[in-house]
Scaffold this motif. Structure first.
Motif, PDB file in Angstrom:
ATOM      1  N   VAL A 240     -75.732  33.376  21.889  1.00 44.99           N
ATOM      2  CA  VAL A 240     -74.942  32.453  22.712  1.00 44.99           C
ATOM      3  C   VAL A 240     -73.701  33.168  23.223  1.00 44.99           C
ATOM      4  CG1 VAL A 240     -75.593  30.263  21.615  1.00 44.99           C
ATOM      5  CG2 VAL A 240     -73.723  31.616  20.643  1.00 44.99           C
ATOM      6  N   ARG A 242     -69.498  32.366  24.575  1.00 46.59           N
ATOM      7  CA  ARG A 242     -68.430  31.590  23.942  1.00 46.59           C
ATOM      8  C   ARG A 242     -68.483  30.109  24.304  1.00 46.59           C
ATOM      9  NH1 ARG A 242     -63.362  32.265  24.194  1.00 46.59           N
ATOM     10  NH2 ARG A 242     -63.314  31.155  22.234  1.00 46.59           N
ATOM     11  N   MET A 244     -71.248  28.523  23.920  1.00 48.08           N
ATOM     12  CA  MET A 244     -72.402  28.105  23.114  1.00 48.08           C
ATOM     13  C   MET A 244     -73.660  27.904  23.966  1.00 48.08           C
ATOM     14  SD  MET A 244     -71.339  28.111  20.010  1.00 48.08           S
ATOM     15  CE  MET A 244     -69.888  29.150  19.995  1.00 48.08           C
ATOM     16  N   VAL A 258     -76.289  30.335  15.100  1.00 47.08           N
ATOM     17  CA  VAL A 258     -75.789  31.328  16.051  1.00 47.08           C
ATOM     18  C   VAL A 258     -75.093  32.507  15.371  1.00 47.08           C
ATOM     19  CG1 VAL A 258     -75.527  29.610  17.880  1.00 47.08           C
ATOM     20  CG2 VAL A 258     -73.538  30.262  16.518  1.00 47.08           C
ATOM     21  N   PRO A 261     -69.523  33.716  10.658  1.00 45.19           N
ATOM     22  CA  PRO A 261     -69.542  33.276   9.260  1.00 45.19           C
ATOM     23  C   PRO A 261     -70.241  31.927   9.076  1.00 45.19           C
ATOM     24  CG  PRO A 261     -67.366  32.912  10.216  1.00 45.19           C
ATOM     25  CD  PRO A 261     -68.169  33.642  11.238  1.00 45.19           C
ATOM     26  N   GLN A 263     -69.777  28.923   7.754  1.00 43.41           N
ATOM     27  CA  GLN A 263     -68.704  28.107   7.213  1.00 43.41           C
ATOM     28  C   GLN A 263     -68.739  26.743   7.884  1.00 43.41           C
ATOM     29  OE1 GLN A 263     -65.334  29.625   5.590  1.00 43.41           O
ATOM     30  NE2 GLN A 263     -66.911  30.831   4.603  1.00 43.41           N
ATOM     31  N   LYS A 266     -66.235  26.194  10.888  1.00 40.34           N
ATOM     32  CA  LYS A 266     -66.668  27.002  12.039  1.00 40.34           C
ATOM     33  C   LYS A 266     -67.826  26.306  12.732  1.00 40.34           C
ATOM     34  CE  LYS A 266     -69.861  30.451  13.271  1.00 40.34           C
ATOM     35  NZ  LYS A 266     -71.332  30.259  13.333  1.00 40.34           N
ATOM     36  N   ALA A 268     -68.571  23.084  12.707  1.00 39.28           N
ATOM     37  CA  ALA A 268     -68.083  21.870  13.368  1.00 39.28           C
ATOM     38  C   ALA A 268     -67.382  22.223  14.680  1.00 39.28           C
ATOM     39  CB  ALA A 268     -67.146  21.103  12.444  1.00 39.28           C
ATOM     40  N   GLY A 269     -66.553  23.253  14.649  1.00 41.75           N
ATOM     41  CA  GLY A 269     -65.848  23.693  15.857  1.00 41.75           C
ATOM     42  C   GLY A 269     -66.819  24.075  16.961  1.00 41.75           C
ATOM     43  N   GLU A 270     -67.878  24.776  16.588  1.00 39.46           N
ATOM     44  CA  GLU A 270     -68.868  25.177  17.589  1.00 39.46           C
ATOM     45  C   GLU A 270     -69.660  23.975  18.106  1.00 39.46           C
ATOM     46  OE1 GLU A 270     -69.702  29.784  16.189  1.00 39.46           O
ATOM     47  OE2 GLU A 270     -71.138  28.222  15.647  1.00 39.46           O
ATOM     48  N   ILE A 273     -67.713  22.523  20.896  1.00 35.93           N
ATOM     49  CA  ILE A 273     -67.829  23.306  22.136  1.00 35.93           C
ATOM     50  C   ILE A 273     -69.187  23.061  22.786  1.00 35.93           C
ATOM     51  CG2 ILE A 273     -67.870  25.637  23.113  1.00 35.93           C
ATOM     52  CD1 ILE A 273     -66.074  26.542  20.779  1.00 35.93           C
TER      53      ILE A 273
ATOM     54  N   ILE B 265     -60.685  20.484  16.381  1.00 27.89           N
ATOM     55  CA  ILE B 265     -61.712  21.013  15.481  1.00 27.89           C
ATOM     56  C   ILE B 265     -62.231  22.363  15.980  1.00 27.89           C
ATOM     57  CG2 ILE B 265     -63.714  19.855  16.541  1.00 27.89           C
ATOM     58  CD1 ILE B 265     -63.576  19.600  12.893  1.00 27.89           C
ATOM     59  N   GLY B 269     -62.040  25.738  13.745  1.00 24.23           N
ATOM     60  CA  GLY B 269     -63.234  26.576  13.565  1.00 24.23           C
ATOM     61  C   GLY B 269     -62.967  28.016  13.950  1.00 24.23           C
TER      62      GLY B 269
END
Lengths: 301, 301
Positions: A240, A242, A244, A258, A261, A263, A266, A268-270, A273, B265, B269
């Motif tokens: 992907v 940035r 996504m 993808v 890390p 985590q 991370k 959730a943040g993705e 996006i 979020i 991330g």
């Protein structure tokens, strides 16, 4: 079934956040996965770096996530998608009962496939190697099969296969109790390789060679390239950018699938996006369709 | 002062998550910014898509973050970094009092600079245009200056400047009450452009032209290229790859500063990724140093 704006496959933090963000942007959402969320999340003993929750168990964090979904009226469709096909201007998602869902965009959030493919697995896939017992069981009437299961969830599939097949062996790749029909024979062995010999598929393990008609490899996540034909991947991971976006227009991915890390925050943040990128994509498609309609109208005059 | 492993500039969700993750990985951390976190966070009325907190106010979410920092014994160093210099194997961070911090790696999480640079701002920066009243005030003994302030925090800087300068004008770019010394003259105008005329810097506003000796433009965030000389940027944003690495080795960035979507979020991330990338970078540097030491030892024999 209606075609939804955004289908999200996977109910870990990436998929959940994507669903919440998409819903806030007034998109119709189909969220497919386990209502228990991901095994990885629920079984985490202690999570210390999900900002806002100092030291929380995976179970408690999952409860908070469930609360958030409920608050936003988002339901999880409990199902397992085995294949996703890009149909040009929409996607068809096939489940293990050969039923189809339709969506204008998709977000892959299925987590990372644990472990590597077995040597020979890819070569014989669809030719004696299968990822779905429910789908392919009818082909095994009176035949023999081995099921390699990665979690207790797969035991039901082995049981179902045993109703049809002549003989089913079950190799768990996890620890713990096994609850299977008596007719299923459990082998506590480690799969090593798959090869062909005298018209049979042979599963080689640390304890010996097992020639059978079919080998079912059931993991919590399938390899992304297997899930979506044509998807650009790098080993187990979907490629992907940035935003996504994957190489397939309208197909986005986020979370462990993808890459590292691995985590929760991370992921959730993705997810956030990916959802907003899907929203942008839908808006762009709508503009293009309106422009085309206008042009056709003026040609008609 | 000791050199820290990781200096994090900014106390929005990106910086906070980076600090927490770095601390879990046993790195020494210097977290620099406002103890009130970012204005953008604290003033948010309602946040609906920070997974785990259905519908929370920015103030309440900030309290949860404060709790998390406290639980992990992470302190915020309340300061404003005006410049970061890459010194080869470490970074020097300069504050507005011309003091320096040292760190092996840095993570930029200062948020996005609101609005555009004024025409002429970049051209005259360091030649009559300044971002730091505390630093440059001594140069304005008996002279005239205009302070353009983006939040109430900047009022103290204007007051300080007024102790030294002959005349100070203050243009707030925000709404609300202004509390300044009587000697400071408030202009409710909109800055438009900066140019030079007869040895003076002139701030052109919607209401007229103001020739002065110095123009101070004080924003919550400075432009990233101004903060770190040599940093690759794309307009207001720092260019990063998916590991949150910038073009400068050892310098990472996360949150709004690296681009849209501007979401809490997403920022958190990215903070997680940036911290783990900094940890990897430190480990690699250590391996290289050990290898070099070994080689030198064997040469010595």
């Amino acid at each position: 079934m209606e075609r939804v704006d955004i289908a999200i496959i996977g109910t870990g933090p990436a998929g959940l956040e994507a669903a919440i963000t998409a819903r806030i942007r007034n998109k119709s959402v189909l969220l497919i996965g386990s209502k228990d969320f991901s095994n990885k999340l629920v079984k985490a003993e202690s999570i210390k770096n999900y900002l806002g929750f100092p030291d929380i168990s995976g179970r408690d964090l999952a409860d908070r996530f469930a609360c958030h979904l409920e608050e936003m009226d988002i339901e999880i469709t409990e199902d397992k998608i085995t294949s996703v096909y890009s149909m040009g201007d929409y996607f068809a998602l096939q489940n293990s009962k050969n039923e189809f869902y339709e969506a204008s965009t998709i977000i892959l959030a299925t987590g990372v496939m644990q472990g590597k493919l077995y040597p020979g697995e890819e070569e014989f896939l669809g030719r004696g190697v299968s990822y779905c017992a429910t789908c392919d069981a009818p082909l095994y009437h009176g035949k023999t099969a081995i099921v390699v299961g990665s979690s207790e969830k797969e035991e039901a599939e082995a049981d179902f296969l045993a109703e049809v097949a002549d003989k089913v062996f079950y190799i768990p790749t996890y620890a713990g109790d096994i609850q299977l029909k008596d007719s299923v024979e459990v082998l506590r062995e480690k799969p090593k390789e798959i090869y062909e010999s005298e018209g049979k598929r042979v599963l080689k393990t640390n304890a010996g060679d097992h020639p059978v008609d079919g080998i079912f490899i059931l993991r919590e996540s399938v390899s992304p390239a297997q899930l979506v034909p044509g998807l650009a991947t790098d080993k187990n991971h979907v490629k992907v950018d940035r935003t996504m976006s994957t190489n397939i227009p309208g197909c986005f991915a986020c979370g462990d699938i993808v890459g590292q890390p691995y985590q929760y925050i991370k992921a959730a943040g993705e997810g956030n996006i990916a959802a907003l990128s899907a929203v942008s994509y839908l808006a762009q498609k709508k503009r293009e369709a309106e422009k085309k309609a206008k042009e056709e109208e003026s040609h008609g005059k």
